[in-house]
Design a protein around this motif. Sequence first.
Motif, PDB file in Angstrom:
ATOM      1  N   LEU A 103       0.827  -1.210   0.000  1.00  0.00           N
ATOM      2  CA  LEU A 103       0.000   0.000   0.000  1.00  0.00           C
ATOM      3  C   LEU A 103       0.860   1.259   0.000  1.00  0.00           C
ATOM      4  CD1 LEU A 103      -2.883  -0.944   2.479  1.00  0.00           C
ATOM      5  CD2 LEU A 103      -2.961  -0.837  -0.022  1.00  0.00           C
ATOM      6  N   LEU A 104       1.951   1.244   0.738  1.00  0.00           N
ATOM      7  CA  LEU A 104       2.829   2.418   0.780  1.00  0.00           C
ATOM      8  C   LEU A 104       3.473   2.682  -0.577  1.00  0.00           C
ATOM      9  CD1 LEU A 104       4.411   1.851   4.295  1.00  0.00           C
ATOM     10  CD2 LEU A 104       3.072   3.859   3.599  1.00  0.00           C
ATOM     11  N   ARG A 105       3.663   1.650  -1.371  1.00  0.00           N
ATOM     12  CA  ARG A 105       4.246   1.822  -2.714  1.00  0.00           C
ATOM     13  C   ARG A 105       3.235   2.368  -3.722  1.00  0.00           C
ATOM     14  NH1 ARG A 105       6.517  -3.865  -2.717  1.00  0.00           N
ATOM     15  NH2 ARG A 105       8.094  -3.692  -1.134  1.00  0.00           N
ATOM     16  N   ARG A 106       1.952   2.202  -3.452  1.00  0.00           N
ATOM     17  CA  ARG A 106       0.912   2.633  -4.397  1.00  0.00           C
ATOM     18  C   ARG A 106       0.805   4.153  -4.498  1.00  0.00           C
ATOM     19  NH1 ARG A 106      -2.626  -1.604  -5.814  1.00  0.00           N
ATOM     20  NH2 ARG A 106      -4.092  -0.085  -6.596  1.00  0.00           N
ATOM     21  N   HIS A 107       1.034   4.846  -3.396  1.00  0.00           N
ATOM     22  CA  HIS A 107       0.935   6.310  -3.362  1.00  0.00           C
ATOM     23  C   HIS A 107      -0.421   6.809  -3.856  1.00  0.00           C
ATOM     24  CE1 HIS A 107       5.140   6.625  -2.312  1.00  0.00           C
ATOM     25  NE2 HIS A 107       5.463   5.892  -3.352  1.00  0.00           N
ATOM     26  N   ASP A 108      -1.475   6.078  -3.494  1.00  0.00           N
ATOM     27  CA  ASP A 108      -2.824   6.486  -3.925  1.00  0.00           C
ATOM     28  C   ASP A 108      -3.746   6.793  -2.746  1.00  0.00           C
ATOM     29  OD1 ASP A 108      -3.348   3.979  -2.894  1.00  0.00           O
ATOM     30  OD2 ASP A 108      -4.233   3.164  -4.736  1.00  0.00           O
ATOM     31  N   GLY A 109      -3.179   6.881  -1.549  1.00  0.00           N
ATOM     32  CA  GLY A 109      -3.970   7.173  -0.359  1.00  0.00           C
ATOM     33  C   GLY A 109      -4.469   5.935   0.359  1.00  0.00           C
ATOM     34  N   SER A 110      -4.333   4.755  -0.269  1.00  0.00           N
ATOM     35  CA  SER A 110      -4.839   3.536   0.361  1.00  0.00           C
ATOM     36  C   SER A 110      -4.055   3.146   1.609  1.00  0.00           C
ATOM     37  CB  SER A 110      -4.876   2.374  -0.642  1.00  0.00           C
ATOM     38  OG  SER A 110      -3.586   2.123  -1.158  1.00  0.00           O
ATOM     39  N   GLU A 111      -2.840   3.692   1.756  1.00  0.00           N
ATOM     40  CA  GLU A 111      -2.065   3.415   2.977  1.00  0.00           C
ATOM     41  C   GLU A 111      -2.758   3.965   4.214  1.00  0.00           C
ATOM     42  OE1 GLU A 111      -0.642   7.373   1.509  1.00  0.00           O
ATOM     43  OE2 GLU A 111      -1.048   5.449   0.552  1.00  0.00           O
ATOM     44  N   ALA A 112      -3.717   4.871   4.026  1.00  0.00           N
ATOM     45  CA  ALA A 112      -4.490   5.398   5.168  1.00  0.00           C
ATOM     46  C   ALA A 112      -5.249   4.282   5.878  1.00  0.00           C
ATOM     47  CB  ALA A 112      -5.458   6.482   4.709  1.00  0.00           C
ATOM     48  N   LEU A 129       4.762  -5.327  18.790  1.00  0.00           N
ATOM     49  CA  LEU A 129       5.493  -5.644  17.568  1.00  0.00           C
ATOM     50  C   LEU A 129       4.754  -5.129  16.340  1.00  0.00           C
ATOM     51  CD1 LEU A 129       7.957  -6.922  16.270  1.00  0.00           C
ATOM     52  CD2 LEU A 129       6.786  -9.141  16.381  1.00  0.00           C
ATOM     53  N   LEU A 130       3.445  -5.293  16.293  1.00  0.00           N
ATOM     54  CA  LEU A 130       2.657  -4.780  15.163  1.00  0.00           C
ATOM     55  C   LEU A 130       2.821  -3.265  15.058  1.00  0.00           C
ATOM     56  CD1 LEU A 130       0.597  -5.099  12.865  1.00  0.00           C
ATOM     57  CD2 LEU A 130      -1.216  -5.033  14.607  1.00  0.00           C
ATOM     58  N   ALA A 131       2.778  -2.580  16.186  1.00  0.00           N
ATOM     59  CA  ALA A 131       2.933  -1.125  16.189  1.00  0.00           C
ATOM     60  C   ALA A 131       4.322  -0.710  15.702  1.00  0.00           C
ATOM     61  CB  ALA A 131       2.668  -0.573  17.584  1.00  0.00           C
ATOM     62  N   VAL A 132       5.356  -1.371  16.215  1.00  0.00           N
ATOM     63  CA  VAL A 132       6.728  -1.004  15.859  1.00  0.00           C
ATOM     64  C   VAL A 132       7.006  -1.290  14.385  1.00  0.00           C
ATOM     65  CG1 VAL A 132       9.164  -1.576  16.288  1.00  0.00           C
ATOM     66  CG2 VAL A 132       7.597  -1.234  18.206  1.00  0.00           C
ATOM     67  N   LEU A 133       6.566  -2.437  13.886  1.00  0.00           N
ATOM     68  CA  LEU A 133       6.785  -2.749  12.475  1.00  0.00           C
ATOM     69  C   LEU A 133       6.028  -1.779  11.572  1.00  0.00           C
ATOM     70  CD1 LEU A 133       6.701  -6.665  12.445  1.00  0.00           C
ATOM     71  CD2 LEU A 133       8.701  -5.152  12.381  1.00  0.00           C
ATOM     72  N   THR A 134       4.831  -1.393  11.984  1.00  0.00           N
ATOM     73  CA  THR A 134       4.045  -0.430  11.208  1.00  0.00           C
ATOM     74  C   THR A 134       4.774   0.914  11.144  1.00  0.00           C
ATOM     75  OG1 THR A 134       1.961  -1.519  11.773  1.00  0.00           O
ATOM     76  CG2 THR A 134       1.831   0.790  11.079  1.00  0.00           C
ATOM     77  N   ALA A 135       5.223   1.405  12.285  1.00  0.00           N
ATOM     78  CA  ALA A 135       5.944   2.680  12.317  1.00  0.00           C
ATOM     79  C   ALA A 135       7.186   2.613  11.430  1.00  0.00           C
ATOM     80  CB  ALA A 135       6.325   3.028  13.748  1.00  0.00           C
ATOM     81  N   ARG A 136       7.887   1.502  11.509  1.00  0.00           N
ATOM     82  CA  ARG A 136       9.115   1.348  10.724  1.00  0.00           C
ATOM     83  C   ARG A 136       8.838   1.386   9.223  1.00  0.00           C
ATOM     84  NH1 ARG A 136      14.318   0.406  11.729  1.00  0.00           N
ATOM     85  NH2 ARG A 136      15.476  -0.965  10.356  1.00  0.00           N
ATOM     86  N   GLU A 137       7.752   0.756   8.785  1.00  0.00           N
ATOM     87  CA  GLU A 137       7.416   0.751   7.354  1.00  0.00           C
ATOM     88  C   GLU A 137       7.030   2.154   6.873  1.00  0.00           C
ATOM     89  OE1 GLU A 137       8.010  -1.686   5.241  1.00  0.00           O
ATOM     90  OE2 GLU A 137       8.706  -2.909   6.927  1.00  0.00           O
ATOM     91  N   PHE A 138       6.238   2.862   7.666  1.00  0.00           N
ATOM     92  CA  PHE A 138       5.876   4.233   7.286  1.00  0.00           C
ATOM     93  C   PHE A 138       7.122   5.107   7.199  1.00  0.00           C
ATOM     94  CE2 PHE A 138       1.479   3.133   7.998  1.00  0.00           C
ATOM     95  CZ  PHE A 138       0.756   4.075   7.278  1.00  0.00           C
ATOM     96  N   GLU A 139       8.004   4.999   8.186  1.00  0.00           N
ATOM     97  CA  GLU A 139       9.227   5.807   8.180  1.00  0.00           C
ATOM     98  C   GLU A 139      10.103   5.471   6.984  1.00  0.00           C
ATOM     99  OE1 GLU A 139      10.650   4.842  12.073  1.00  0.00           O
ATOM    100  OE2 GLU A 139       9.341   6.318  13.042  1.00  0.00           O
ATOM    101  N   ALA A 140      10.232   4.183   6.644  1.00  0.00           N
ATOM    102  CA  ALA A 140      11.040   3.762   5.500  1.00  0.00           C
ATOM    103  C   ALA A 140      10.487   4.325   4.194  1.00  0.00           C
ATOM    104  CB  ALA A 140      11.115   2.238   5.434  1.00  0.00           C
ATOM    105  N   ALA A 141       9.180   4.541   4.140  1.00  0.00           N
ATOM    106  CA  ALA A 141       8.533   5.093   2.945  1.00  0.00           C
ATOM    107  C   ALA A 141       8.519   6.622   2.956  1.00  0.00           C
ATOM    108  CB  ALA A 141       7.109   4.558   2.839  1.00  0.00           C
ATOM    109  N   GLY A 142       9.105   7.221   4.005  1.00  0.00           N
ATOM    110  CA  GLY A 142       9.134   8.674   4.092  1.00  0.00           C
ATOM    111  C   GLY A 142       7.818   9.289   4.522  1.00  0.00           C
TER     112      GLY A 142
END
Length: 193
Positions: A103-112, A129-142
Motif C-alpha cells: 500500500l505504501l508503494r501505491r501512493h494512492d492514499g490507500s495506505e491510510a 510488535l505490530l505497532a513497531v513494524l508499522t511505524a518502521r514501514e511508514f518511516e522507510a517510505a518517508g
Amino acid sequence: MDKDSQAVVEQLNCALAESGLSQAAFATALGTSASRFSTYRSGRTKPTAQFFLRARRIGHALHAAREYRIMTAPATAAAIREANDEDWAWRMLLQGRDHLRLLLRRHDGSEAAWEAAPGTTGQAGFDTLLAVLTAREFEAAGENPPEWSSVEALADPWIPQHPFLERDEIIEQTPAYLAAVNIFVPARDLVTA
C-alpha cells in the motif's frame, strides 16, 4: 438539525459503512470511543474538522484495502488474535506488514487503511510488535507513522520461543529498534520472500 450538521452525520455514516467495521471497531480505528462516535453520528456532538476528515479518509481507505484484498492493521490484529498457533500468528503479522509495504508503494492514499488503529491481538508482545513494524514501514517510505504505532517499551522482555536458537543467540541477533521496546526476535525471522 441544520443542513451542514446533517451532511456531517451522513458522511460519517457513509465512512462507517465503507470501512466494513462495526461502529465500535471503527471508533477504535479512529482513536475514539464507541459512545463518542455515536454522539457524532446522531448529531448531538460535532466532531472536529480533523476527526471528520480522518473518518472519511480512513473509511474510504479501508474499503479500498478490502477491494484489493489487502490486510489492514485491524485485520492483521484480528488474524493474529484468531490464529490457532503462534506460527500462524507470525505468518499473519508478516503478511500484514508485507501488505502495508504494498500500500505504501501505491501512493494512492490507500495506505491510510493502516492509520486505522487495530484492536488488541490478545498479546502485549504482538500488539507492540505490530505497532513497531508499522511505524518502521511508514518511516522507510518517508511517511509519518500513524499515532497508534507510537508505543512504550514492554515492561518485561518478550523473547518468543525459537526452534533452534538459544536465548542469548536470539538477543544477539535482534535488531536495535526491537530491543529498544524489549522485544527480542532475530532479524532473519522478520524477512519474507
